[in-house]
Design an enzyme around this catalytic site. Structure first.
Site, mmCIF file in Angstrom:
data_model
loop_
_atom_site.group_PDB
_atom_site.id
_atom_site.type_symbol
_atom_site.label_atom_id
_atom_site.label_comp_id
_atom_site.label_asym_id
_atom_site.label_seq_id
_atom_site.Cartn_x
_atom_site.Cartn_y
_atom_site.Cartn_z
ATOM 1 N N CYS A 101 -0.683 -20.282 30.662
ATOM 2 C CA CYS A 101 -1.728 -20.972 31.438
ATOM 3 C C CYS A 101 -3.082 -20.289 31.255
ATOM 4 C CB CYS A 101 -1.350 -21.046 32.917
ATOM 5 S SG CYS A 101 -1.303 -19.443 33.759
ATOM 6 N N ASN A 161 6.667 -4.407 8.803
ATOM 7 C CA ASN A 161 7.099 -5.066 10.034
ATOM 8 C C ASN A 161 8.342 -4.375 10.588
ATOM 9 O OD1 ASN A 161 9.679 -6.937 9.452
ATOM 10 N ND2 ASN A 161 8.377 -6.869 7.618
ATOM 11 N N ALA A 194 0.822 -1.210 0.000
ATOM 12 C CA ALA A 194 0.000 0.000 0.000
ATOM 13 C C ALA A 194 0.859 1.263 0.000
ATOM 14 C CB ALA A 194 -0.938 -0.012 1.201
ATOM 15 N N ARG A 218 -6.616 -1.066 -1.439
ATOM 16 C CA ARG A 218 -5.794 0.091 -1.094
ATOM 17 C C ARG A 218 -4.482 0.160 -1.886
ATOM 18 N NH1 ARG A 218 -5.294 -4.097 1.810
ATOM 19 N NH2 ARG A 218 -3.377 -4.663 2.879
ATOM 20 N N ASP A 234 10.290 -6.216 -3.478
ATOM 21 C CA ASP A 234 9.249 -6.800 -2.631
ATOM 22 C C ASP A 234 9.178 -8.277 -2.986
ATOM 23 O OD1 ASP A 234 6.723 -7.598 -1.415
ATOM 24 O OD2 ASP A 234 6.264 -5.464 -1.267
#
Length: 1101
Positions: free
Chosen positions: A677, A622, A523, A560, A549
């Site tokens: 847990c 990221n 985007a 988008r 990329d």
């Protein structure tokens, strides 16, 4: 499926009867954005649109308007040529969740449905109009009508990504329609190419004017403001490096959700019987309530009076407590439990019409360093409007007479302001304003296109807080630091003439010869490629743009990532994006790569590559990749332009060598992870249930089949590895493999149904019975406190029923996926609920009895549910024997098919199974369930994304790019930005400079790197540092120590070449393209104080 490509149909009216012919109407519904009673009684309206002139003189692409005698309720007469790009009706309730998943994560279904019912007019199709249209078509409104009376000029190609040189001379609206239609075939795109009348505005929920004079704007706004229901009116302009927005959504506009955030919640620990009552919550998470918020209560035991659903006001809010404006003295005594949830209240805004607001404006501030700028720009834009009314054209770039005339008009207008008179008109700024007034610059159009597009969405949906009512912005710092000669700003009859009028031809040459690197073509990357192509960056003979990329195009990208089309799905992003960018500007010197940028591709992106760059632009999603690129830019001292988005929020950060800190200098705190847990045995929210469900999906359908295949492909190697490991994890792996090949092996689809039905029994009945047996409802902790106290929720086992559709759907999804792992075909009858129910009824479900001594992990610090045992080795040997016996019974070449989770395919049953797992578990613990879409957002870890915030971020970055390429700006000229279009909030600030370290008469920052050439020996390196007053006592290469003064034998290394030590001692393999190696050197000064020196690079070639 995406809608089929819309046909292009041109409807030409009969010339003799054009004054009374109807060229067609847009299918219109009552305005959605107005959430008042008047909406209910609103009637449909017909079609058309146009801008106005000032005293009959043209103002750019606008047209003139006389008052029409056609009433609002009459059939609208439209004599223009109207092009309808699509004619089939659109089902307003159908939302393509594959296409719009990221946008749905921001807006939700209701807002999307309102958008799908909204018709929007955009008047003025220069660069700004094109950007707004792009963002709204991607968002998925019902229809967009493009209006412009002007013709495409070469000048327009500086900012409009739609036009090519072949379009010069065509009507702007008509030339725009086809390419904009390709962005989203579900949106009806139509055009108007003649003068608008105000009555035609009744066809739309929102109208946007990008090129209209003030008098016409006031006339149109009055009509929109007083219309029933009101029509949202937005006036916006981009003039060189200056821009403004005005919004009027009517006398009473209801905002249903002011910020778009999820309602805040808390888990109650106690409530006092007081006036006011003190409510405390568990310290699992901080409360986000603010004084005055309204909240509701649920699931309270004891003080049940608060469970009535009535909103109550809170005050004195603290991180884990608040007071309730309620007298609870006579209420029941609080016992346990309870959830408190914020109630989001609608907000009614009273907008003023333009003719009133312009006299008493309210400004949204973006940059506190320019606190006094909005009133000045408010005056400047009015002066420009008056200049154009008097002269009939824009001021000419570099023409001092025009600039002085505009300054004189502004001065005269200022004198008439009385108490509102400005003390300083800043003639230098007004002069720059005049010179660039005709130009629409791409970065400004991109930025304002994002903001205005979001305001239209707000107007049509009531989602997010609108801009009230004026916004002014300038980026005057983007101008070159050297003064411009008027002759340098003259047009050269090129596509860059608009930009040249602001920055000059010499600077344009700099842009064209820039060597740039865009990392990512999603985007952000698509927007950056478009912007750079329009700006002419890397479009010269000596320029080059590299984009990389490693991803391919998916359907969800198309909402988008606007350079992609549905026929590109499955193709490499970078290749398609580069081709599309080259169509925008054929001179773009672009190379597309499909490599991930990281340590493993340093042979591709080697030293020479980085050294030859002028600027790096991150378009990543990221943090780890961002940090790597940041380190590369730091190492090679290259400017890095960083940006990111999250829903309606965006941020930009400029990383400029020696001027600013680097990206990695500050980090966000890590996200809080729920204890293991909690996720596995004591969930108290749906996120815990979905985290568990995703983990179970991957364990059952990916990891275990992969382990089976690893064993079957090389049994001896696998079993040897398990024996050598000899731990609880190895034992668990073997147990799962044996179970999958023995007791749970499936050979028919009925076996898969049995497996899924028994999984239901295990997960949602047996495990709950065991948990309750181990920890009864009245269980106490070792300190005597109730075990089942907040935030723990006491579970209830589920009883399977074929009449419960959610139970049956769980079995269906589970059995289909299980069949896929075993290569078993799915019979047609499986999706017939009646036949599936019959098959489920044939499953024999064994009785379950809870066992004594079962260990259930309750330690929040535990990192594994597997517990080690002293006899693990013996158990592993026994499991391996059983596995060997079972393997002999399998057919030759037997393999399983592991399933990798794919969230964006709604036909693969992945999300059906995960949502089923999570919701059944939520039902166990009385946690509110979620639909599959919401489950996808959480389990798929989908990052909310919309086109508007992306466009704004890239526009802001490209305004900074001007400064980077010029190269002469100071740190105070740069801007980092955080923006939230939902609020709206714009916060711009000067970047933080890097930390400076000083030693003797030297100083350095993180940007500095010391280099020593000539292939030195260790002795020569130590002496080189000693000459700087530094005693090097430790030298490392990577993780290996080459020298330490405390080790006597290291003295023998003194006369060896440093590169040889790296090869011999560090066992470093130096590739042929590497010319240097980097060392970390620990030094101290003469007083034995440690000195943190820069990285030292030793060149050996």
């Amino acid at each position: 499926m995406l809608p089929k490509k819309r046909p292009v149909e041109v409807v030409k009216p009969d010339e003799d009867s054009c004054s009374d012919s109807d060229t067609g109407s847009l299918r219109k519904k009552a305005r959605i954005g107005c959430l008042t009673a008047s909406c209910a009684s609103a009637t449909s309206r017909g079609s058309a649109a146009g801008t106005g002139e000032c005293d009959g003189k043209k103002s750019g692409g606008g047209g003139g308007g006389e008052e029409s005698s056609v009433s609002a309720s009459s059939t609208v007469v439209e004599p223009s040529v109207t092009t309808n790009m699509g004619l089939e009706d659109v089902n307003m309730q159908e939302i393509d969740e594959d296409l719009h998943s990221r946008q749905l994560a921001v807006y939700g279904r209701e807002t999307m449905r309102r958008l799908f019912a909204s018709n929007v007019l955009i008047s003025g199709m220069q660069g700004l109009g094109a950007e707004i249209a792009k963002n709204l078509i991607l968002a998925g409104v019902k229809s967009v009508t493009l209006h412009d009376e002007g013709l495409v000029e070469l000048w327009d190609l500086s900012s409009n990504f739609i036009f090519s040189q072949n379009d010069v001379g065509k009507n702007r609206a008509l030339a725009s329609a086809q390419k904009l239609q390709e962005l989203n075939n579900a949106v009806l795109v139509s055009t108007l190419s003649t003068k608008l009348t105000k009555e035609q505005l009744s066809n739309f929920q929102a109208v946007v004017f990008t090129d209209v004079n003030l008098d016409t704007a006031i006339e149109f706004d009055d009509y929109c403001h007083n219309h029933q229901p009101p029509i949202a009116f937005i006036k916006t302009e981009v003039r060189g490096l200056f821009g403004n927005i005005f919004c009027d959504f009517g006398p009473e506009f209801t905002v249903t959700d002011v910020d778009g955030e999820e309602p805040h919640t808390g888990i109650i620990a106690s409530i006092s019987n007081d006036n006011p009552a003190l409510v405390t919550c568990v310290d699992d998470e901080r409360l986000e309530f603010q004084d005055g918020d309204l909240v509701i209560f649920s699931e309270i035991h004891g003080m049940t009076e608060l469970n009535d659903g009535k909103p109550r006001k809170v005050k004195s809010c603290r991180p884990y407590s608040f007071f309730l404006e309620e007298d609870t003295t006579n209420f029941g005594t609080y016992v346990k439990g309870g959830i408190v949830t914020q109630v989001k209240q609608p907000k009614v805004l009273n907008f003023k019409p333009l003719k009133e607001a312009i006299k008493t404006p309210g400004f949204l501030l973006s940059d506190f360093a320019k606190f006094d700028r909005p009133p000045l720009l408010h005056l400047a834009f009015q002066a420009l409007d008056k200049f154009m009314c008097e002269v009939g054209r824009f001021p000419v770039a570099g023409a001092e007479d025009d600039a002085q005339k505009l300054i004189s008009i502004a001065t005269a207008m200022n004198e008439g302001l009385g108490d509102g008179k400005l003390d300083d008109l800043n003639p230098k700024l007004l002069r720059n304003f005049a010179f660039g007034a005709r130009a629409v610059l791409n970065p400004m159009a991109a930025m304002f296109g994002g903001i205005v597009g979001q305001e239209v969405v707000k107007a049509c949906s009531g989602k997010f807080h609108p801009l009230v009512q004026f916004f002014y912005f300038d980026s005057i710092e983007s101008l070159p630091t050297e003064p411009l000669e008027p002759s340098d700003c003259k047009p050269l009859n090129t596509r860059y003439d608009a930009q040249i009028s602001v920055f000059g031809a010499k600077f344009q040459q700099k842009l064209e010869n820039t060597r740039s690197f865009i990392v990512g073509s999603g985007a952000l990357g698509c927007e950056f490629l478009k912007n750079l192509a329009l700006m002419g960056v890397s479009c010269g003979a000596n320029g080059k743009l590299t984009v990389t990329d490693d991803d391919v195009i998916e359907k969800s990208n198309l909402s988008r990532q606007f350079l992609f089309r549905d026929w590109n799905i499955g193709q490499a992003k970078s290749t398609v994006a580069a081709s599309a960018a080259a169509l925008i500007n054929p001179r773009l010197q672009i190379e597309a790569l499909q490599n991930r940028v990281g340590p493993e591709t340093e042979n591709v992106f080697d030293d020479t590559f980085w050294e030859n760059l002028n600027v790096v632009i991150n378009a990543l999603d990221n943090v780890n990749a961002r940090l790597y690129v940041d380190q590369r830019c730091l190492y090679f001292q290259k400017p890095l332009l960083e940006s990111g988005t999250l829903g309606a929020k965006c941020n930009t950060q400029m990383v400029i060598p020696h001027l600013t800190e680097n990206y990695g200098a500050s980090r966000d705190p890590p996200e809080k992870q729920a204890p293991m847990c909690t996720v596995h045995s004591f969930p108290h929210n749906i996120d815990h249930c979905l985290t568990w469900a995703r983990s179970e999906f991957e364990g059952l359908l990916e990891k275990t089949p992969s382990e089976v295949n690893a064993y079957l492909s090389n049994p001896s190697e696998y079993t040897t590895a398990m024996r050598n490991a000899g731990d609880a994890q190895a034992r668990d792996n073997l147990e799962r493999v044996l179970e999958c090949l023995d007791r749970e092996r499936c050979e028919t689809f009925q076996d898969c149904i049995t497996w899924a039905r028994l999984k239901f029994e295990d997960y949602f009945s047996n495990r709950m019975k065991q948990l309750i047996y181990t920890f009864p409802e009245d269980a106490l902790t070792s300190t005597g406190a109730p075990f089942w106290s907040a935030p723990k929720r006491f579970p209830r086992p589920l009883e399977f029923s074929v009449s419960d559709l959610s139970h049956l759907n769980f079995v269906l999804a589970g059995s289909i996926l299980r069949a896929e792992t075993f290569g078993i075909p799915v019979p047609d009858w499986a999706k017939n609920p009646k036949k599936l129910a019959e098959a489920v009824d044939r499953v024999i479900v064994p009785d379950f009895q809870p066992k004594q001594g079962v260990k259930i992990e309750t330690d929040e610090n535990a990192t594994s549910l597997s517990s080690a045992s002293i006899d693990d080795a013996a158990v592993i040997d026994e499991l391996i024997k059983k596995l060997e016996q079972r393997r002999k019974t399998l057919p030759s070449g037997y393999v399983m098919k592991p399933i990798q989770f794919e969230k964006d395919d709604d036909t693969n049953y992945h999300m059906d199974f995960i949502a089923g797992l999570a919701n059944m578990r939520a039902r166990n613990y009385s946690i509110p369930e979620v639909d599959k879409l919401r489950a996808k957002f959480i389990a798929g870890r989908i990052i909310p994304a919309i086109a508007t915030s992306t466009a704004m971020a890239t526009g802001l970055v490209c305004l900074e790019l001007y400064k980077v390429i010029d190269g002469g700006h100071k740190v105070e000229d740069y801007r980092n930005t955080f923006a939230n279009l939902a609020l709206p909030l714009f916060s711009m600030a000067e970047p933080v400079p890097p930390k400076v370290i000083k030693h003797q008469d030297m100083s350095w920052t993180v940007w500095d790197r010391w280099t020593i050439k000539g292939n030195p020996t260790l002795r020569e390196l130590i002496k080189w540092l000693a000459d700087k007053g530094l005693d090097a006592y430790s030298i490392s290469c990577g993780s290996c120590l080459l020298y330490n003064s405390m080790f006597p034998r290291h003295k023998d290394r003194m006369d060896k070449k440093v590169v040889d030590l790296a090869r011999d001692v560090a066992k470093m393999e130096i590739p042929p393209y590497r010319r240097h190696l980097d060392l970390m050197v620990a030094c101290e000064d003469e007083e034995e104080n440690d000195v943190d020196i820069p990285q030292v690079s030793v060149y050996f070639r």
